[in-house]
Design a protein around this motif. Structure first.
Motif, PDB file in Angstrom:
ATOM      1  N   GLY A  65      12.489  -4.650  -8.423  1.00 17.59           N
ATOM      2  CA  GLY A  65      12.117  -4.984  -7.050  1.00 17.59           C
ATOM      3  C   GLY A  65      12.811  -6.234  -6.548  1.00 17.59           C
ATOM      4  O   GLY A  65      13.264  -6.293  -5.403  1.00 17.59           O
ATOM      5  N   TYR A 112      15.018   1.953  -5.737  1.00 14.87           N
ATOM      6  CA  TYR A 112      13.693   2.346  -5.238  1.00 14.87           C
ATOM      7  C   TYR A 112      13.133   3.508  -6.052  1.00 14.87           C
ATOM      8  O   TYR A 112      11.966   3.497  -6.439  1.00 14.87           O
ATOM      9  N   ILE A 133       5.670  -4.644  -0.633  1.00 16.28           N
ATOM     10  CA  ILE A 133       6.105  -5.103  -1.947  1.00 16.28           C
ATOM     11  C   ILE A 133       5.391  -6.380  -2.365  1.00 16.28           C
ATOM     12  O   ILE A 133       5.004  -6.535  -3.520  1.00 16.28           O
ATOM     13  N   SER A 185       9.026  -5.043 -11.518  1.00 14.84           N
ATOM     14  CA  SER A 185       9.137  -6.275 -10.717  1.00 14.84           C
ATOM     15  C   SER A 185      10.567  -6.789 -10.660  1.00 14.84           C
ATOM     16  O   SER A 185      11.041  -7.204  -9.606  1.00 14.84           O
ATOM     17  N   GLY A 206       5.813   0.619   1.164  1.00 10.14           N
ATOM     18  CA  GLY A 206       7.093   1.034   0.590  1.00 10.14           C
ATOM     19  C   GLY A 206       7.605   2.313   1.216  1.00 10.14           C
ATOM     20  O   GLY A 206       8.806   2.467   1.466  1.00 10.14           O
ATOM     21  N   THR A 244       2.200  -6.508  -4.616  1.00  6.13           N
ATOM     22  CA  THR A 244       2.312  -5.939  -5.960  1.00  6.13           C
ATOM     23  C   THR A 244       2.579  -7.004  -7.013  1.00  6.13           C
ATOM     24  O   THR A 244       2.266  -6.793  -8.188  1.00  6.13           O
ATOM     25  N   TYR A 245       3.123  -8.137  -6.610  1.00 10.22           N
ATOM     26  CA  TYR A 245       3.413  -9.184  -7.583  1.00 10.22           C
ATOM     27  C   TYR A 245       2.146  -9.894  -8.069  1.00 10.22           C
ATOM     28  O   TYR A 245       2.189 -10.652  -9.023  1.00 10.22           O
ATOM     29  N   PRO A 294       2.115  -0.925  -1.852  1.00 12.60           N
ATOM     30  CA  PRO A 294       3.464  -0.381  -2.045  1.00 12.60           C
ATOM     31  C   PRO A 294       3.571   1.097  -1.682  1.00 12.60           C
ATOM     32  O   PRO A 294       4.633   1.550  -1.248  1.00 12.60           O
ATOM     33  N   ALA A 343       8.394  -3.872   4.228  1.00  8.69           N
ATOM     34  CA  ALA A 343       8.843  -4.258   2.884  1.00  8.69           C
ATOM     35  C   ALA A 343       8.045  -5.454   2.368  1.00  8.69           C
ATOM     36  O   ALA A 343       7.592  -5.461   1.217  1.00  8.69           O
TER      37      ALA A 343
END
Length: 151
Positions: free
Chosen positions: A139, A83, A16, A136, A53, A19-20, A49, A12
């Motif tokens: 998420g 998700y 994840i 986001s 993910g 991606t930010y 992700p 995770a």
């Protein structure tokens, strides 16, 4: 079961977290060449992700199946729905918008400064940022839900 928790948490984070960076890559005040490079980097970041993910979902399902939790538990259902919503927004909606943006940016240099091209670029980048912000936020809600889940 402890190793499965580690796999779930690490996948995770690795899946994840990167991606930010997209928020930085999709900033509005970039030159055409910078934005094209950002789109290339964004595409590369999307592998995280997709792979992480997917591993997080599979390990999460395995955790539920091997623990006392049930798929009917509200926090698990909400997590799965979040998700799926993130995937719909990020893959189903954001992907095509970024593809259109890439096409608009790939026009020749003489057309790049055309007011219509600039307006299309601005509109697509605004839409992409809105979709990316939505994904986001979803998420972050998902991460919070994973942290405060019922013990």
């Amino acid at each position: 079961m402890e190793w499965l928790i580690w796999i779930h948490v690490l996948s995770a984070i690795l899946g994840i977290g990167p991606t930010y960076f997209g928020h930085i890559l999709l900033r509005k005040k970039q030159q055409r060449e910078q934005l094209l490079q950002s789109l290339v980097l964004f595409k590369l970041l999307n592998y995280f992700p997709k792979i992480g993910g997917s591993i997080a979902v599979v390990s999460g399902v395995a955790l539920v199946a091997s623990s006392g939790w049930k798929f009917s538990d509200l926090w698990i259902l909400i997590s799965l729905v979040l998700y799926v919503l993130i995937q719909v927004v990020a893959v189903g909606m954001l992907g095509p918008v970024l593809g259109q943006l890439n096409q608009v940016l790939s026009v020749g240099d003489e057309k790049a400064s055309d007011p219509e091209t600039t307006a299309n670029k601005t509109a697509l980048l605004t839409k992409a940022n809105q979709l990316y912000n939505t994904a986001s936020i979803l998420g972050i809600v998902l991460i919070i839900l994973m942290i405060v889940k019922p013990m």
